[in-house]
Design a protein around this motif. Structure first.
Motif, mmCIF file in Angstrom:
data_model
loop_
_atom_site.group_PDB
_atom_site.id
_atom_site.type_symbol
_atom_site.label_atom_id
_atom_site.label_comp_id
_atom_site.label_asym_id
_atom_site.label_seq_id
_atom_site.Cartn_x
_atom_site.Cartn_y
_atom_site.Cartn_z
ATOM 1 N N VAL A 51 0.847 -1.186 0.000
ATOM 2 C CA VAL A 51 0.000 0.000 0.000
ATOM 3 C C VAL A 51 0.889 1.244 0.000
ATOM 4 N N HIS A 52 0.859 1.986 -1.095
ATOM 5 C CA HIS A 52 1.675 3.201 -1.242
ATOM 6 C C HIS A 52 0.807 4.415 -0.925
ATOM 7 N N ILE A 53 1.293 5.281 -0.055
ATOM 8 C CA ILE A 53 0.487 6.391 0.449
ATOM 9 C C ILE A 53 1.177 7.730 0.216
ATOM 10 N N ASN A 54 0.424 8.665 -0.342
ATOM 11 C CA ASN A 54 0.827 10.076 -0.398
ATOM 12 C C ASN A 54 -0.453 10.884 -0.276
ATOM 13 N N SER A 55 -0.821 11.236 0.943
ATOM 14 C CA SER A 55 -2.134 11.823 1.182
ATOM 15 C C SER A 55 -2.103 12.760 2.381
ATOM 16 N N TYR A 56 -2.885 13.852 2.275
ATOM 17 C CA TYR A 56 -3.045 14.765 3.398
ATOM 18 C C TYR A 56 -4.068 14.248 4.403
ATOM 19 N N GLY A 57 -4.686 13.100 4.124
ATOM 20 C CA GLY A 57 -5.675 12.542 5.032
ATOM 21 C C GLY A 57 -7.071 12.951 4.643
ATOM 22 N N GLY A 58 -7.953 13.064 5.639
ATOM 23 C CA GLY A 58 -9.330 13.434 5.348
ATOM 24 C C GLY A 58 -10.288 12.922 6.396
ATOM 25 N N ASP A 59 -11.353 12.275 5.959
ATOM 26 C CA ASP A 59 -12.431 11.825 6.831
ATOM 27 C C ASP A 59 -11.944 10.721 7.772
ATOM 28 N N VAL A 60 -12.131 10.933 9.081
ATOM 29 C CA VAL A 60 -11.638 9.980 10.078
ATOM 30 C C VAL A 60 -12.335 8.632 9.938
ATOM 31 N N SER A 61 -13.647 8.638 9.745
ATOM 32 C CA SER A 61 -14.382 7.376 9.663
ATOM 33 C C SER A 61 -13.921 6.536 8.479
ATOM 34 N N GLU A 62 -13.665 7.179 7.351
ATOM 35 C CA GLU A 62 -13.189 6.459 6.173
ATOM 36 C C GLU A 62 -11.768 5.929 6.405
ATOM 37 N N GLY A 63 -10.925 6.754 7.042
ATOM 38 C CA GLY A 63 -9.563 6.331 7.326
ATOM 39 C C GLY A 63 -9.520 5.134 8.252
ATOM 40 N N LEU A 64 -10.353 5.166 9.300
ATOM 41 C CA LEU A 64 -10.396 4.038 10.234
ATOM 42 C C LEU A 64 -10.915 2.774 9.557
ATOM 43 N N ALA A 65 -11.899 2.927 8.674
ATOM 44 C CA ALA A 65 -12.442 1.771 7.970
ATOM 45 C C ALA A 65 -11.392 1.144 7.054
ATOM 46 N N ILE A 66 -10.656 1.981 6.328
ATOM 47 C CA ILE A 66 -9.600 1.475 5.443
ATOM 48 C C ILE A 66 -8.516 0.790 6.269
ATOM 49 N N TYR A 67 -8.155 1.417 7.396
ATOM 50 C CA TYR A 67 -7.159 0.826 8.300
ATOM 51 C C TYR A 67 -7.592 -0.565 8.738
ATOM 52 N N ASN A 68 -8.837 -0.706 9.184
ATOM 53 C CA ASN A 68 -9.310 -1.991 9.687
ATOM 54 C C ASN A 68 -9.423 -3.040 8.582
ATOM 55 N N VAL A 69 -9.844 -2.624 7.405
ATOM 56 C CA VAL A 69 -9.939 -3.561 6.275
ATOM 57 C C VAL A 69 -8.560 -4.116 5.931
ATOM 58 N N LEU A 70 -7.570 -3.246 5.871
ATOM 59 C CA LEU A 70 -6.212 -3.685 5.540
ATOM 60 C C LEU A 70 -5.615 -4.523 6.672
ATOM 61 N N LYS A 71 -5.821 -4.077 7.912
ATOM 62 C CA LYS A 71 -5.252 -4.778 9.056
ATOM 63 C C LYS A 71 -5.835 -6.184 9.197
ATOM 64 N N ASN A 72 -7.114 -6.337 8.873
ATOM 65 C CA ASN A 72 -7.777 -7.637 9.002
ATOM 66 C C ASN A 72 -7.659 -8.490 7.739
ATOM 67 N N SER A 73 -6.945 -7.981 6.741
ATOM 68 C CA SER A 73 -6.774 -8.731 5.500
ATOM 69 C C SER A 73 -5.936 -9.987 5.747
#
Length: 257
Positions: A51-73
């Protein structure tokens, strides 16, 4: 070339690029939401996900969801900070089993924030809600970092930018990506050493020295010796040329008369 957001797969390995904002409403091709990523990952048969990242971030709920999806992969996830991983994007970075910073990259961590309107009770409730939302990100960081929760909260209060070295020390990252091992380098010292320590048979003495773990002071001494030897040879060559051409040849002819 990958787009701002792209998922590319080859065999049992896939590369996910998140090069835009994390948002619930991805109007721009750079933006991404959790649903879109989950949809892309469905049916993906890969043992390893980069997962390559270059981002200023954004919506916390979306970020947490992406984090959990990747972590639980079920795949082994490696996250790369290719530029900035700020705010919600820094949380996504923490999903990696291995978390790799480029030497010229930065993480940024801070508390959740929002806008509010209403009476004092509504403002107090908003503050309490923000504390809980921030705590979710803290939990993600704390699953990886080597610092205490109080130290982490202090950094988030200060809206801290973390260099690759700082991220590695604190445990946000597990590795810093340096020069490639394929011989491509911007090290002038290495280039000079390689050239000067090559003997007449074409064998690179520098590489032999490295494998024998000779210290840098000894290597430097050998380089100086080689430089002096090269300069002496060049001087002798110049003097020899002067005796056979130009004024050297003229004076030699006069000596023979």
């Amino acid at each position: 070339m990958p787009k701002y957001y792209a998922l590319e797969s080859s065999g049992n390995e896939a590369d996910l690029y998140i090069f835009g904002d994390i948002t619930t409403w991805p109007w721009d091709e750079k933006d991404r939401d959790a649903y879109g990523i989950v949809k892309e990952l469905q049916g993906l048969e890969a043992d390893k996900l980069n997962v390559h990242i270059n981002s200023y971030g954004g919506d916390v709920s979306e970020g947490l969801a992406i984090y959990n999806v990747l972590k639980n992969s079920s795949a082994k996830v490696t996250t790369y900070c290719d530029g900035f991983a700020c705010s919600a994007a820094s949380v996504i970075f923490m999903a990696g089993d291995e978390r790799i910073m480029n030497s010229a990259s930065l993480l940024m961590i801070h508390n959740a924030w929002s806008r509010a309107s209403g009476n004092a009770n509504e403002f107090r409730k908003k503050a309490e809600d923000l504390d809980k939302i921030t705590q979710a990100s803290i939990n993600a960081y704390m699953s990886r970092v080597k610092i205490t929760e109080d130290e982490l909260k202090e950094k988030m209060d200060k809206e801290s930018w973390l260099t690759a070295e700082e991220a590695l020390t604190d445990g946000f990252a597990t590795q810093i990506m340096e020069e490639n091992d394929d011989g491509v380098s911007q090290s002038a010292f290495a280039a000079i050493r390689e050239k000067l320590l090559t003997d007449s048979t074409g064998i690179a003495t520098a590489r032999v020295l490295e494998t024998e773990a000779i210290d840098t002071e000894e290597i430097a001494g050998k380089i100086v010796g080689k430089v002096v030897e090269a300069l002496q040879k060049e001087k002798q060559k110049t003097e020899k040329q002067e005796t056979s051409t130009g004024w050297g040849a003229f004076f030699n002819s006069k000596k023979g008369e």
